[in-house]
Design a protein around this motif. Structure first.
Motif, short mmCIF file in Angstrom:
data_model
loop_
_atom_site.label_atom_id
_atom_site.label_comp_id
_atom_site.label_asym_id
_atom_site.label_seq_id
_atom_site.Cartn_x
_atom_site.Cartn_y
_atom_site.Cartn_z
N ASN A 80 29.45 33.68 27.68
CA ASN A 80 28.87 34.09 28.33
C ASN A 80 29.10 34.89 29.77
O ASN A 80 28.98 36.01 30.24
N LEU A 81 29.53 33.98 30.80
CA LEU A 81 30.12 34.24 31.60
C LEU A 81 31.08 35.55 31.84
O LEU A 81 31.01 35.94 32.15
N LYS A 82 31.86 34.82 30.64
CA LYS A 82 32.85 36.23 30.96
C LYS A 82 32.38 38.29 30.12
O LYS A 82 32.54 38.79 30.56
N SER A 83 30.66 38.18 29.46
CA SER A 83 30.84 38.99 29.31
C SER A 83 30.63 39.60 30.27
O SER A 83 30.09 41.01 30.62
N THR A 84 29.04 38.42 31.29
CA THR A 84 28.21 39.38 32.24
C THR A 84 30.01 39.73 33.27
O THR A 84 29.66 41.01 33.80
N ILE A 85 30.76 38.81 33.59
CA ILE A 85 31.79 39.91 34.67
C ILE A 85 32.10 40.95 33.69
O ILE A 85 33.28 41.91 34.81
N LEU A 105 37.51 37.01 36.26
CA LEU A 105 37.49 36.72 34.70
C LEU A 105 38.70 35.95 34.35
O LEU A 105 38.79 35.11 33.76
N GLU A 106 39.72 35.80 34.93
CA GLU A 106 40.80 35.27 34.45
C GLU A 106 40.63 33.35 34.51
O GLU A 106 40.99 33.26 33.74
N ASP A 107 40.16 33.09 35.18
CA ASP A 107 39.92 32.11 35.10
C ASP A 107 38.66 31.32 34.79
O ASP A 107 38.65 30.23 34.83
N CYS A 108 37.61 32.51 34.23
CA CYS A 108 36.68 31.82 33.71
C CYS A 108 36.28 31.19 32.31
O CYS A 108 37.78 31.55 30.94
N SER A 137 38.84 44.26 41.22
CA SER A 137 39.58 43.39 41.67
C SER A 137 39.86 42.07 41.40
O SER A 137 39.81 40.91 40.65
N LYS A 138 38.25 42.04 42.25
CA LYS A 138 37.66 40.57 42.30
C LYS A 138 36.98 39.87 41.14
O LYS A 138 37.50 38.36 40.99
#
Length: 54
Positions: free
Chosen positions: A31-36, A24-27, A18-19
């Motif tokens: 690159n960071l989205k794929s990691t999350i 992910l919604e605020d990213c 959930s965290k």
């Protein structure tokens, strides 16, 4: 005793999922989205595995 440990681990992975979904919604960075997303997939799979063990 094992059920209590599995339940705790299940809730931990559900919380982490959930965290990461909120992050992910605020990213903005792709690159960071794929990691999350990879972390979300891991925690979702782990939570499911502990749910099955209960």
């Amino acid at each position: 005793m094992k059920k209590m440990i599995y339940k705790t681990k299940y809730y931990w992975h559900t919380f982490q999922f959930s965290k990461n979904r909120a992050l992910l919604e605020d990213c903005l960075c792709e690159n960071l989205k794929s990691t999350i997303e990879m972390k979300m997939y891991y925690h979702k799979r782990a939570a499911f595995n502990y749910m099955v063990k209960l």
